[in-house]
Design a protein around this motif. Structure first.
Motif, PDB file in Angstrom:
ATOM      1  N   PRO A  43       2.203  -1.939 -13.159  1.00  0.00           N
ATOM      2  CA  PRO A  43       1.831  -1.792 -12.039  1.00  0.00           C
ATOM      3  C   PRO A  43       1.560  -0.951 -10.881  1.00  0.00           C
ATOM      4  O   PRO A  43       3.230  -0.037 -12.020  1.00  0.00           O
ATOM      5  CB  PRO A  43       2.610  -3.183 -11.100  1.00  0.00           C
ATOM      6  CG  PRO A  43       3.186  -4.350 -11.930  1.00  0.00           C
ATOM      7  CD  PRO A  43       2.759  -3.698 -13.050  1.00  0.00           C
ATOM      8  N   HIS A  44       1.080  -0.004 -10.729  1.00  0.00           N
ATOM      9  CA  HIS A  44       0.989   1.384  -9.920  1.00  0.00           C
ATOM     10  C   HIS A  44       0.519   1.275  -8.497  1.00  0.00           C
ATOM     11  O   HIS A  44      -0.256   0.492  -8.251  1.00  0.00           O
ATOM     12  CB  HIS A  44       0.398   2.027 -10.833  1.00  0.00           C
ATOM     13  CG  HIS A  44      -0.663   2.192 -11.582  1.00  0.00           C
ATOM     14  ND1 HIS A  44      -1.082   1.322 -11.781  1.00  0.00           N
ATOM     15  CD2 HIS A  44      -1.772   2.845 -11.562  1.00  0.00           C
ATOM     16  CE1 HIS A  44      -2.758   1.029 -12.298  1.00  0.00           C
ATOM     17  NE2 HIS A  44      -2.676   2.256 -11.858  1.00  0.00           N
ATOM     18  N   GLN A  84       1.281  -1.131  -0.140  1.00  0.00           N
ATOM     19  CA  GLN A  84       0.102  -0.628  -0.317  1.00  0.00           C
ATOM     20  C   GLN A  84       1.223   1.373  -0.152  1.00  0.00           C
ATOM     21  O   GLN A  84       1.610   1.559   1.114  1.00  0.00           O
ATOM     22  CB  GLN A  84      -1.444  -0.122   1.575  1.00  0.00           C
ATOM     23  CG  GLN A  84      -1.720   1.164   0.955  1.00  0.00           C
ATOM     24  CD  GLN A  84      -2.662   1.537   3.108  1.00  0.00           C
ATOM     25  OE1 GLN A  84      -2.459   0.485   3.445  1.00  0.00           O
ATOM     26  NE2 GLN A  84      -3.497   1.933   2.282  1.00  0.00           N
ATOM     27  N   SER A  85       1.153   2.559  -0.775  1.00  0.00           N
ATOM     28  CA  SER A  85       1.456   3.353  -0.935  1.00  0.00           C
ATOM     29  C   SER A  85       0.881   4.855  -2.046  1.00  0.00           C
ATOM     30  O   SER A  85       0.710   4.811  -3.132  1.00  0.00           O
ATOM     31  CB  SER A  85       2.817   2.988  -1.661  1.00  0.00           C
ATOM     32  OG  SER A  85       3.775   4.297  -1.691  1.00  0.00           O
ATOM     33  N   GLY A 123      -7.383  -4.122   0.150  1.00  0.00           N
ATOM     34  CA  GLY A 123      -7.102  -3.958  -1.187  1.00  0.00           C
ATOM     35  C   GLY A 123      -8.495  -4.270  -1.968  1.00  0.00           C
ATOM     36  O   GLY A 123      -9.157  -3.467  -2.768  1.00  0.00           O
ATOM     37  N   TRP A 124      -8.984  -5.258  -2.800  1.00  0.00           N
ATOM     38  CA  TRP A 124     -10.441  -5.590  -2.393  1.00  0.00           C
ATOM     39  C   TRP A 124     -11.711  -5.417  -1.744  1.00  0.00           C
ATOM     40  O   TRP A 124     -11.413  -6.074  -0.096  1.00  0.00           O
ATOM     41  CB  TRP A 124     -10.609  -7.322  -3.024  1.00  0.00           C
ATOM     42  CG  TRP A 124      -9.888  -7.871  -4.713  1.00  0.00           C
ATOM     43  CD1 TRP A 124      -8.547  -8.068  -4.857  1.00  0.00           C
ATOM     44  CD2 TRP A 124     -10.102  -6.946  -5.864  1.00  0.00           C
ATOM     45  NE1 TRP A 124      -8.270  -8.681  -6.046  1.00  0.00           N
ATOM     46  CE2 TRP A 124      -9.120  -7.413  -6.971  1.00  0.00           C
ATOM     47  CE3 TRP A 124     -11.237  -6.116  -6.221  1.00  0.00           C
ATOM     48  CZ2 TRP A 124      -9.206  -6.975  -8.228  1.00  0.00           C
ATOM     49  CZ3 TRP A 124     -11.159  -5.910  -7.900  1.00  0.00           C
ATOM     50  CH2 TRP A 124     -10.095  -6.471  -8.804  1.00  0.00           C
ATOM     51  N   ILE A 127      -1.184  -1.599  -4.464  1.00  0.00           N
ATOM     52  CA  ILE A 127      -0.715  -2.518  -5.403  1.00  0.00           C
ATOM     53  C   ILE A 127      -1.359  -2.734  -7.041  1.00  0.00           C
ATOM     54  O   ILE A 127      -2.193  -3.552  -6.293  1.00  0.00           O
ATOM     55  CB  ILE A 127       0.352  -2.163  -6.244  1.00  0.00           C
ATOM     56  CG1 ILE A 127       1.440  -2.443  -7.016  1.00  0.00           C
ATOM     57  CG2 ILE A 127       0.528  -3.851  -5.324  1.00  0.00           C
ATOM     58  CD1 ILE A 127       3.110  -2.800  -7.336  1.00  0.00           C
ATOM     59  N   HIS A 128      -1.842  -2.522  -7.961  1.00  0.00           N
ATOM     60  CA  HIS A 128      -2.566  -3.048  -9.040  1.00  0.00           C
ATOM     61  C   HIS A 128      -2.311  -2.916 -10.750  1.00  0.00           C
ATOM     62  O   HIS A 128      -1.529  -2.136 -10.888  1.00  0.00           O
ATOM     63  CB  HIS A 128      -3.607  -2.608  -8.704  1.00  0.00           C
ATOM     64  CG  HIS A 128      -4.073  -0.669  -9.107  1.00  0.00           C
ATOM     65  ND1 HIS A 128      -3.328   0.568  -8.149  1.00  0.00           N
ATOM     66  CD2 HIS A 128      -5.020  -0.328 -10.386  1.00  0.00           C
ATOM     67  CE1 HIS A 128      -3.924   1.208  -8.253  1.00  0.00           C
ATOM     68  NE2 HIS A 128      -4.850   0.840  -9.652  1.00  0.00           N
ATOM     69  N   HIS A 129      -2.276  -3.839 -11.169  1.00  0.00           N
ATOM     70  CA  HIS A 129      -1.935  -3.348 -12.786  1.00  0.00           C
ATOM     71  C   HIS A 129      -3.555  -4.086 -13.215  1.00  0.00           C
ATOM     72  O   HIS A 129      -4.443  -5.109 -13.308  1.00  0.00           O
ATOM     73  CB  HIS A 129      -0.859  -4.264 -12.943  1.00  0.00           C
ATOM     74  CG  HIS A 129      -0.375  -5.727 -12.412  1.00  0.00           C
ATOM     75  ND1 HIS A 129      -0.787  -6.549 -13.313  1.00  0.00           N
ATOM     76  CD2 HIS A 129      -0.701  -5.711 -11.442  1.00  0.00           C
ATOM     77  CE1 HIS A 129      -0.737  -8.238 -12.366  1.00  0.00           C
ATOM     78  NE2 HIS A 129      -0.370  -8.259 -11.118  1.00  0.00           N
TER      79      HIS A 129
END
Length: 357
Positions: free
Chosen positions: A258-259, A135-136, A149-150, A304-306
């Protein structure tokens, strides 16, 4: 990115500064800023030369430099950067952080404890233990908001209403999309880093805006069912309109690297419009999911997710944000006030800098 360029005027201002003539250095570089307002380096040196009574002006200059070139405030830690630039970058960051931290304390002093603990993540490092693994957030962070996240929002009334209307929403959006191709734009004007070059400044990742920066856009015409459904949701709004609602088109064979997103105060919602039978997925905090044609996906984009589209067709989803469901109404009101003040400050930065002349 806007080029960082050391000009003769900036070099001369540095010589003045080193010799102890801070006022002269400020005058010199301010004239250079007026001549070339898009030069991020001129703004960094302008911020550096401001005295202790010009902290807000220094913060304005540093903030604009950051917008012009996202690398500006990190040059102090980069290899091969000349010492004057390294110094200007470091001092600018410190002044910007000091100003924003003090303003945030003022803006939250009457808020709940949780909001008082919040911070502008880019400028105030969250206290140890606040952030979870992966997490950022780039912009804003509130501690003690449950998330991994979800999120499962299926039990909420607005979610149920939206899902009941997905077929009619899909039908009118596809029709409007096909008839208004000229309204599309690259979602990213410039790549934030080299990994995003493939999907920046082109239609590999395209956006059709319903709302952008709180303003209603032309694409929203004739989307009656979509508008009714959005009205049921607790949309993330600073003023009366949602900040951003858009149709996201990821072309065949494209990937979104990823970002991290802006903050954890809101959840990102994906409504499926056109989902190929296979090859499309989105991963949040290392957990991969696929879009269901008759349901919404909700996630905290501070993790983070992509996403990827390995199919032969476009992947199309409607994206909007809702307030985090754990926030109380009083906290949402506090956050809206904080964001409004920040937005107003951003609009007035150039006027504040003009006072240096």
């Amino acid at each position: 990115m806007t080029a960082n360029k050391i000009t003769p005027a900036i070099e001369y201002s540095w010589q003045q500064y080193v010799k102890g003539d801070r006022s002269g250095a400020l005058t010199t570089v301010f004239k250079e800023y007026q001549r070339a307002p898009q030069n991020a380096l001129a703004l960094l040196f302008l911020s550096t030369y401001c005295n202790d009574h010009q902290l807000e002006e220094a913060a304005c200059a540093a903030s604009i430099a950051d917008e012009l070139n996202g690398a500006s405030l990190f040059l102090w830690s980069s290899n091969g950067v000349p010492d004057p630039i390294r110094h200007a970058s470091k001092i600018s960051v410190e002044k910007l952080n000091q100003f924003l931290a003090s303003k945030h304390v003022d803006h939250t002093k009457n808020s709940t404890v949780r909001i008082q603990k919040s911070c502008w993540a880019k400028n105030q490092k969250p206290k140890p233990g606040y952030l979870k693994e992966n997490q950022s957030p780039h912009l804003f962070f509130i501690p003690d908001l449950p998330s991994n996240g979800w999120h499962d929002t299926s039990g909420l009334e607005w979610h149920k209403y939206f899902c009941e209307k997905i077929d009619s929403i899909r039908k009118e959006i596809i029709s409007t999309w096909h008839n208004n191709q000229m309204l599309g734009r690259p979602y990213l004007k410039q790549p934030p880093n080299k990994e995003f070059v493939e999907i920046s400044s082109n239609k590999n990742w395209e956006s059709f805006d319903l709302y952008l920066e709180g303003k209603r856009c032309d694409f929203f015409k004739n989307l009656e069912e979509t508008e009714k459904a959005l009205e049921q949701a607790p949309l993330f709004c600073i003023d009366e309109n949602p900040e951003e609602v858009f149709l996201s088109i990821l072309k065949s064979g494209q990937k979104i690297p990823p970002h991290y997103g802006l903050g954890n105060h809101a959840l990102t919602i994906h409504c499926p419009i056109i989902i190929p039978d296979s090859g499309c997925s989105i991963t949040v905090n290392k957990e991969k999911k696929h879009w269901n044609q008759r349901d919404l996906l909700a996630f905290d984009d501070s993790f983070i997710h992509h996403a990827e589209n390995e199919s032969q067709d476009d992947r199309v989803v409607l994206i909007f944000s809702v307030w985090h469901p754990d926030l109380k109404n009083t906290e949402i009101a506090d956050l809206q006030s904080i964001f409004k003040k920040r937005k107003l400050w951003l609009k007035k930065r150039n006027d504040k800098l003009a006072s240096l002349g």
